[in-house]
Design a protein around this motif. Structure first.
Motif, short mmCIF file in Angstrom:
data_model
loop_
_atom_site.label_atom_id
_atom_site.label_comp_id
_atom_site.label_asym_id
_atom_site.label_seq_id
_atom_site.Cartn_x
_atom_site.Cartn_y
_atom_site.Cartn_z
N ALA A 109 45.14 38.29 41.67
CA ALA A 109 44.52 39.60 41.90
C ALA A 109 45.58 40.68 42.01
N GLY A 113 46.96 41.71 38.65
CA GLY A 113 45.99 42.21 37.68
C GLY A 113 45.46 41.19 36.71
N PRO A 157 42.99 38.49 37.49
CA PRO A 157 42.16 37.79 38.47
C PRO A 157 41.69 36.42 37.99
N ARG A 171 38.78 46.71 38.51
CA ARG A 171 39.15 46.77 39.92
C ARG A 171 38.25 45.86 40.76
N ARG A 190 39.38 42.31 40.38
CA ARG A 190 40.57 42.02 41.19
C ARG A 190 40.20 41.87 42.66
#
Length: 257
Positions: free
Chosen positions: A126, A129, A131, A164, A167
């Motif tokens: 995470a 970047g 995940p 986002r 993540r």
């Protein structure tokens, strides 16, 4: 309409008259997680509890499946199976710890190697970047629907908010599993051994429930709605072209008279 024209109409995208068969998806998401993580963990407890195997033997046998799948992915499918590789590494760590002279409490703390290794890898993925839980989350969001899968891919490529949330989802799971590891280690050295035999499993279940609840808070529900809306928008037929204005056949100036 002749057969050639009809065939062309049926093949036209967006008409809804025919749909090309979707390719069979590769084993991923919950099923892959079950094979690579769930089965080895369950096998370990089954072999030690029900069959009375030693910790060393149980770890060796339970690690056979993820090791085989990791090797298969590299050799046959030309891809890196992160979950299977992590479970293989975890089993190796457990085997090494099993060679340590048998302190009961140390052996119980060893069980946290599974959650700690996996949790740390998920948390790091995470932060950088990439995940690790995104492939696991995708089938739950898309429900196996080809249009939603395509929408997921588009949103992942184009939406910073979407990436986002992916993540954050991995960060939540990584933190929950690492927290469970810390709690298990503390319990192994402070609580009675008989208590930790059952409490360790309760801790793991509690960490998973907490991660699921927290995932909803960070926006997983909104992510699912966005995927549905994106898929619906893509599937909607394009608006028909506006009709061309009629041209009068009368000579110029007729209407004026």
């Amino acid at each position: 309409m002749d057969s050639q024209t009809r065939s062309g109409t049926e093949a036209a995208p967006g008409t809804g008259t025919a749909t090309a068969p979707a390719p069979r998806p590769k084993l991923e998401g919950p099923r892959a997680l079950l094979l690579d993580a769930g089965v080895p963990i369950a096998s370990y407890y089954l072999l030690t509890g029900a069959f009375g195997l030693s910790t060393l033997a149980a770890l060796a046998w339970s690690g056979a499946l993820p090791a085989a799948r990791s090797l298969w992915s590299l050799v046959r499918e030309r891809r890196f199976n992160a979950v299977a590789t992590l479970m293989t590494v975890t089993n190796i760590i457990g085997l090494l710890l099993s060679l340590v002279a048998g302190d009961e409490r140390l052996m119980m703390a060893k069980d946290s190697a599974v959650s700690s290794t996996f949790g740390l890898a998920v948390l790091v993925s995470a932060l950088i970047g990439r995940p690790l839980m995104a492939p696991v989350l995708k089938p739950w969001i898309t429900k196996g629907d080809a249009a939603r899968s395509a929408a997921w891919d588009r949103l992942t490529a184009e939406s910073a908010w979407f990436r986002r949330v992916q993540r954050r989802h991995s960060a939540v799971w990584g933190a929950a599993l690492l927290g469970e590891c810390v709690a298990r280690v503390i319990g192994a050295f402070t609580l009675p051994v008989d208590t930790m035999v059952w409490l360790g499993t309760v801790m793991l279940m509690a960490a998973m429930v907490l991660a699921i609840v927290a995932s909803g808070v960070i926006g997983i529900d909104k992510m699912e709605k966005l995927v549905r809306a994106e898929a619906a928008a893509e599937a909607a037929p394009a608006p028909a072209d506006a009709p061309a204005p009629e041209v009068s056949a009368a000579p110029a100036g007729t209407a004026a008279r």
